[in-house]
Enzyme design. Structure first.
Site, PDB file in Angstrom:
ATOM      1  N   VAL A  12       0.751  -1.323   0.039  1.00 43.13           N
ATOM      2  CA  VAL A  12       0.182  -0.177   0.025  1.00 43.13           C
ATOM      3  C   VAL A  12       0.943   1.243   0.029  1.00 43.13           C
ATOM      4  O   VAL A  12       0.459   2.172  -0.708  1.00 43.13           O
ATOM      5  CB  VAL A  12      -0.820  -0.120   1.064  1.00 43.13           C
ATOM      6  N   GLY A  14       4.177   1.806  -0.541  1.00 40.88           N
ATOM      7  CA  GLY A  14       5.064   2.084  -1.922  1.00 40.88           C
ATOM      8  C   GLY A  14       4.236   2.400  -3.109  1.00 40.88           C
ATOM      9  O   GLY A  14       4.499   3.128  -3.890  1.00 40.88           O
ATOM     10  N   ARG A  33       8.890  -7.589  -5.594  1.00 38.62           N
ATOM     11  CA  ARG A  33       9.397  -8.909  -5.207  1.00 38.62           C
ATOM     12  C   ARG A  33       8.424  -9.825  -5.917  1.00 38.62           C
ATOM     13  O   ARG A  33       8.836 -10.728  -6.778  1.00 38.62           O
ATOM     14  CB  ARG A  33       9.547  -9.379  -4.038  1.00 38.62           C
ATOM     15  N   ASN A 102       9.274   2.572   7.909  1.00 37.23           N
ATOM     16  CA  ASN A 102       9.648   2.933   9.307  1.00 37.23           C
ATOM     17  C   ASN A 102      10.944   2.219   9.815  1.00 37.23           C
ATOM     18  O   ASN A 102      10.628   1.394  10.734  1.00 37.23           O
ATOM     19  CB  ASN A 102       8.275   2.516  10.139  1.00 37.23           C
ATOM     20  N   SER A 128       5.155  10.391   6.903  1.00 40.05           N
ATOM     21  CA  SER A 128       3.901  10.274   7.812  1.00 40.05           C
ATOM     22  C   SER A 128       2.756  10.596   7.020  1.00 40.05           C
ATOM     23  O   SER A 128       2.764  11.631   6.319  1.00 40.05           O
ATOM     24  CB  SER A 128       4.055  11.073   8.988  1.00 40.05           C
ATOM     25  N   GLY A 130       0.209   7.842   6.634  1.00 41.07           N
ATOM     26  CA  GLY A 130      -0.520   6.634   6.114  1.00 41.07           C
ATOM     27  C   GLY A 130      -0.789   6.668   4.797  1.00 41.07           C
ATOM     28  O   GLY A 130      -0.144   7.282   3.869  1.00 41.07           O
ATOM     29  N   LYS A 182      11.101  11.115  12.474  1.00 40.24           N
ATOM     30  CA  LYS A 182       9.865  10.327  12.213  1.00 40.24           C
ATOM     31  C   LYS A 182       9.632   9.636  13.543  1.00 40.24           C
ATOM     32  O   LYS A 182       8.461   9.532  13.910  1.00 40.24           O
ATOM     33  CB  LYS A 182      10.088   9.505  10.987  1.00 40.24           C
ATOM     34  N   HIS A 185       8.026  11.952  16.154  1.00 41.77           N
ATOM     35  CA  HIS A 185       6.914  12.365  15.558  1.00 41.77           C
ATOM     36  C   HIS A 185       5.868  11.371  15.945  1.00 41.77           C
ATOM     37  O   HIS A 185       4.840  11.780  16.449  1.00 41.77           O
ATOM     38  CB  HIS A 185       6.996  12.514  13.924  1.00 41.77           C
ATOM     39  N   ARG A 287      -1.184   2.301  26.887  1.00 47.27           N
ATOM     40  CA  ARG A 287      -1.612   1.382  25.800  1.00 47.27           C
ATOM     41  C   ARG A 287      -1.345  -0.007  26.316  1.00 47.27           C
ATOM     42  O   ARG A 287      -2.027  -1.118  26.302  1.00 47.27           O
ATOM     43  CB  ARG A 287      -0.907   1.681  24.615  1.00 47.27           C
TER      44      ARG A 287
HETATM   45  P1  NDP Z   1       4.588  -3.944   4.420  1.00 48.90           P
HETATM   46  O1  NDP Z   1       5.268  -3.533   5.661  1.00 48.90           O
HETATM   47  O2  NDP Z   1       3.288  -4.953   4.505  1.00 48.90           O
HETATM   48  O3  NDP Z   1       5.505  -4.715   3.463  1.00 48.90           O
HETATM   49  C1  NDP Z   1       5.081  -5.436   2.064  1.00 48.90           C
HETATM   50  C2  NDP Z   1       6.112  -4.945   1.252  1.00 48.90           C
HETATM   51  O4  NDP Z   1       7.330  -5.439   1.508  1.00 48.90           O
HETATM   52  C3  NDP Z   1       5.544  -5.928  -0.214  1.00 48.90           C
HETATM   53  O5  NDP Z   1       5.986  -5.186  -1.187  1.00 48.90           O
HETATM   54  C4  NDP Z   1       6.607  -7.110   0.066  1.00 48.90           C
HETATM   55  O6  NDP Z   1       6.659  -7.766  -1.103  1.00 48.90           O
HETATM   56  C5  NDP Z   1       7.810  -6.463   0.446  1.00 48.90           C
HETATM   57  N1  NDP Z   1       8.742  -7.565   1.091  1.00 48.90           N
HETATM   58  C6  NDP Z   1       8.679  -8.084   2.126  1.00 48.90           C
HETATM   59  N2  NDP Z   1       9.581  -8.793   2.573  1.00 48.90           N
HETATM   60  C7  NDP Z   1      10.574  -8.743   1.406  1.00 48.90           C
HETATM   61  C8  NDP Z   1      11.982  -9.210   1.073  1.00 48.90           C
HETATM   62  N3  NDP Z   1      12.370  -9.976   1.860  1.00 48.90           N
HETATM   63  N4  NDP Z   1      12.222  -8.924  -0.135  1.00 48.90           N
HETATM   64  C9  NDP Z   1      11.708  -7.735  -0.934  1.00 48.90           C
HETATM   65  N5  NDP Z   1      10.525  -7.572  -0.709  1.00 48.90           N
HETATM   66  C10 NDP Z   1       9.776  -7.756   0.530  1.00 48.90           C
HETATM   67  O7  NDP Z   1       3.972  -2.795   3.386  1.00 48.90           O
HETATM   68  P2  NDP Z   1       3.475  -1.291   3.778  1.00 48.90           P
HETATM   69  O8  NDP Z   1       3.138  -0.565   2.519  1.00 48.90           O
HETATM   70  O9  NDP Z   1       2.379  -1.427   4.823  1.00 48.90           O
HETATM   71  O10 NDP Z   1       4.733  -0.429   4.433  1.00 48.90           O
HETATM   72  C11 NDP Z   1       6.013  -0.292   3.873  1.00 48.90           C
HETATM   73  C12 NDP Z   1       6.897   0.522   4.878  1.00 48.90           C
HETATM   74  O11 NDP Z   1       6.187   1.596   5.150  1.00 48.90           O
HETATM   75  C13 NDP Z   1       7.026  -0.256   6.109  1.00 48.90           C
HETATM   76  O12 NDP Z   1       8.190   0.168   6.661  1.00 48.90           O
HETATM   77  C14 NDP Z   1       5.850   0.358   7.197  1.00 48.90           C
HETATM   78  O13 NDP Z   1       6.424   0.425   8.514  1.00 48.90           O
HETATM   79  C15 NDP Z   1       6.061   1.883   6.443  1.00 48.90           C
HETATM   80  N6  NDP Z   1       5.045   2.718   6.896  1.00 48.90           N
HETATM   81  C16 NDP Z   1       3.730   2.311   6.762  1.00 48.90           C
HETATM   82  C17 NDP Z   1       2.529   3.039   6.873  1.00 48.90           C
HETATM   83  C18 NDP Z   1       1.271   2.456   6.816  1.00 48.90           C
HETATM   84  O14 NDP Z   1       0.204   3.257   6.982  1.00 48.90           O
HETATM   85  N7  NDP Z   1       1.007   1.259   6.377  1.00 48.90           N
HETATM   86  C19 NDP Z   1       2.801   4.474   7.323  1.00 48.90           C
HETATM   87  C20 NDP Z   1       3.960   4.915   7.308  1.00 48.90           C
HETATM   88  C21 NDP Z   1       5.069   4.024   6.952  1.00 48.90           C
HETATM   89  P3  NDP Z   1       5.707  -8.945  -1.699  1.00 48.90           P
HETATM   90  O15 NDP Z   1       4.734  -8.274  -2.222  1.00 48.90           O
HETATM   91  O16 NDP Z   1       6.574  -9.650  -2.808  1.00 48.90           O
HETATM   92  O17 NDP Z   1       5.238  -9.986  -0.576  1.00 48.90           O
END
Ligand code: NDP
Length: 478
Positions: A12, A14, A33, A102, A128, A130, A182, A185, A287
């Site tokens: 979500v 990326g 991946r 993060n 930040s 979401g 961050k 924050h 919490r």
């Molecule tokens: P996730 O943290 O759920 O990670 C999933 C992604 O990581 C998928 O693209 C997955 O690929 C990939 N992945 C996992 N393991 C590997 C690996 N070993 N090698 C290569 N790719 C891998 O995704 P989010 O989008 O939720 O979050 C991404 C980052 O952003 C995290 O660090 C999170 O903490 C941060 N963040 C998230 C927020 C949110 O609201 N969700 C807000 C702010 C920051 P595949 O599809 O192949 O499984």
């Protein structure tokens, strides 16, 4: 056609950042991946801008203009190391690897140092806001080398939130500075949410105001000094009625707060830095306590409250508003003080006015208050503590009587207000002429010969407690 930036990790966050970049006119190379996610993004949103589909990291790297900018948005922790390790041999000196997840700032410091060995820039950026922010304009906190920001800044500033025409993105400082800011924050976010929760509990338990009535009150509060995203959504959540039961939504939700860990990281770092971040710490502990279901159940049966039977008066709602405001100010003061401590520890030149400014839009703690905080640090004479900035000294002074009344009432009624009271204790601790720390020093000297200093003489001393209690000058403190 080559891409200006590549994004790997299209869950979500990326995916939304990639779409935001494309919508802003940048050509974005996409990689994940599992290729299915890349294709899903292209199928749903491929028409939003210029995307280049790639299946391997080699293809991703080959599709980029130089210096290459590769943004990693995969799960924090080991996956980031894994992707970085795969990327390094494919890149050339001067290329920029960006971790926008993060990540813990110590990991970012480690990765930055490791990539510098290969003449690669590693940039940890805090994002930040979401999912929604990532797509429409987040608050962005980039670390890494200043040089890398020349190549990266214009892209990030374009896709970030904007307030008063200014991007909510600015170079924070080297190596892990962006991720550190961050993290703090998020710590402030924890405290912000907890003080709102304490206000809600007081208004309900002490003043008998139902969630729907409180939705109105929070809506009103959102028009004044408390105006912020979190107060705004509090009104929305409190006004929501559960469709299944017809009860207030807040009454059908289990009262155990989850956490993903950034609040905990903030508190651990605060302890390591010796920074008194008590409001944030109490919000993390609150919490944790909320999640101790079995102990809470047992305590309801066995522990005596002995609460006073007192009624609150007419001005209580306004008192709570003031207590909330003062406690919130303390959380910001503590968070910013922690940034000052980290800047000293790590040699970062953190600009608190710029940091407060980039929190004004896009992020969860966005608030009117941040405009005044920005102004407080904008001049040449920076206050040593936010509360010393004249505007805030005055604002908190106005709130103090109400704040004391609210904490005293809460204590008498047995309503826990850990952040309201810890913040007030911090405020009073700062103001206090003599603290009992003198006694602590005496005790430490007696049981451990830890030595002490005197108010009336230079040097370090020890009392011979086990002998004739005479005082000697100590050479070395333990
Ligand atoms: P996730 O943290 O759920 O990670 C999933 C992604 O990581 C998928 O693209 C997955 O690929 C990939 N992945 C996992 N393991 C590997 C690996 N070993 N090698 C290569 N790719 C891998 O995704 P989010 O989008 O939720 O979050 C991404 C980052 O952003 C995290 O660090 C999170 O903490 C941060 N963040 C998230 C927020 C949110 O609201 N969700 C807000 C702010 C920051 P595949 O599809 O192949 O499984």
């Amino acid at each position: 056609m080559s891409a200006q930036i590549g994004v790997t990790g299209l869950a979500v966050m990326g995916a939304n950042l990639a779409r935001n970049l494309a919508r802003n006119g940048f050509t974005v190379a996409l990689h994940n991946r599992s290729v299915a996610r890349t294709d899903e993004l292209l199928a749903k949103h491929g028409d939003e801008g210029d995307f280049i589909r790639t299946e391997t990291l080699q293809e991703l790297v080959d599709s980029l203009e130089k210096p290459r900018r590769v943004l990693i948005m995969v799960k924090a922790g080991a996956p980031v190391d894994s992707v970085v390790d795969q990327l390094v041999p494919l890149l050339e000196p001067g290329d920029i690897v960006i971790d926008a997840g993060n990540s813990h700032y110590t990991d970012t410091r480690r990765r930055e140092a490791a990539l510098a060995e290969h003449d690669l820039h590693f940039v940890g950026i805090g994002v930040s806001g979401g999912e929604e922010g990532a797509l429409n304009g987040p608050s962005i906190m980039p670390g890494g080398s200043k040089e890398s920001y020349q190549a990266l800044g214009p892209l990030l500033e374009k896709i970030s939130a904007h307030v008063d025409g200014k991007p909510c993105c600015a170079w924070i400082g080297p190596d892990g500075a962006g991720h550190f800011v961050k993290m703090v924050h998020n710590g402030i976010e924890y405290a912000d949410m907890q003080v709102i929760g304490e206000a809600f509990d007081l208004l309900r338990s002490a003043a008998g105001l139902e969630p729907a009535e409180q939705a109105e009150i929070f809506g009103e509060w959102n028009k004044g000094t408390l105006s912020s995203f979190l107060i705004e959504i509090t009104a929305e959540v409190l006004g929501h009625v559960d469709a299944k039961t017809g009860k207030p939504f807040v009454d059908v939700v289990v009262d155990a707060a989850g956490q993903k860990g950034t609040g905990r990281w903030t508190v651990i770092s605060a302890l390591e830095l010796g920074s008194p971040t008590s409001g944030i710490a109490e919000s993390v502990f609150a919490r944790a306590l909320s999640s101790q279901a079995a102990q809470r159940k047992e305590a309801q049966k066995t522990l005596i409250g002995n609460e006073a039977d007192i009624a609150v008066g007419e001005g209580f709602v306004e008192d709570v508003r003031q207590a909330l405001f003062a406690s919130k100010l303390v959380s910001y003061a503590q968070g910013l003080d922690m940034l000052t401590a980290a800047a000293k520890e790590y040699g970062w030149d953190l600009k608190l006015d710029e940091i407060a400014s980039l929190w004004r839009g896009g992020c969860i703690i966005r608030a009117e208050l941040l405009k005044d905080i920005t102004a407080a640090y904008a001049g040449d004479s920076k206050p040593a503590n936010l509360l010393f900035a004249p505007a805030f000294t005055e604002a908190i002074a106005e709130a103090v009587p109400a704040w004391r009344r609210v904490v005293a009432t809460a204590v008498q009624l047995g309503i826990p207000v850990p952040v309201f009271s810890a913040s007030l204790a911090y405020y009073d601790g700062l103001r206090r002429d003599r603290l009992p720390a003198a006694l602590t020093q005496g005790l430490r000297d007696l049981f451990g010969a830890h030595t002490y200093q005197r108010v009336d003489a230079e040097g370090t001393f020890h009392t011979l407690w086990g002998e004739d209690k005479s005082e000697i000058e100590a050479v070395d403190s333990h």
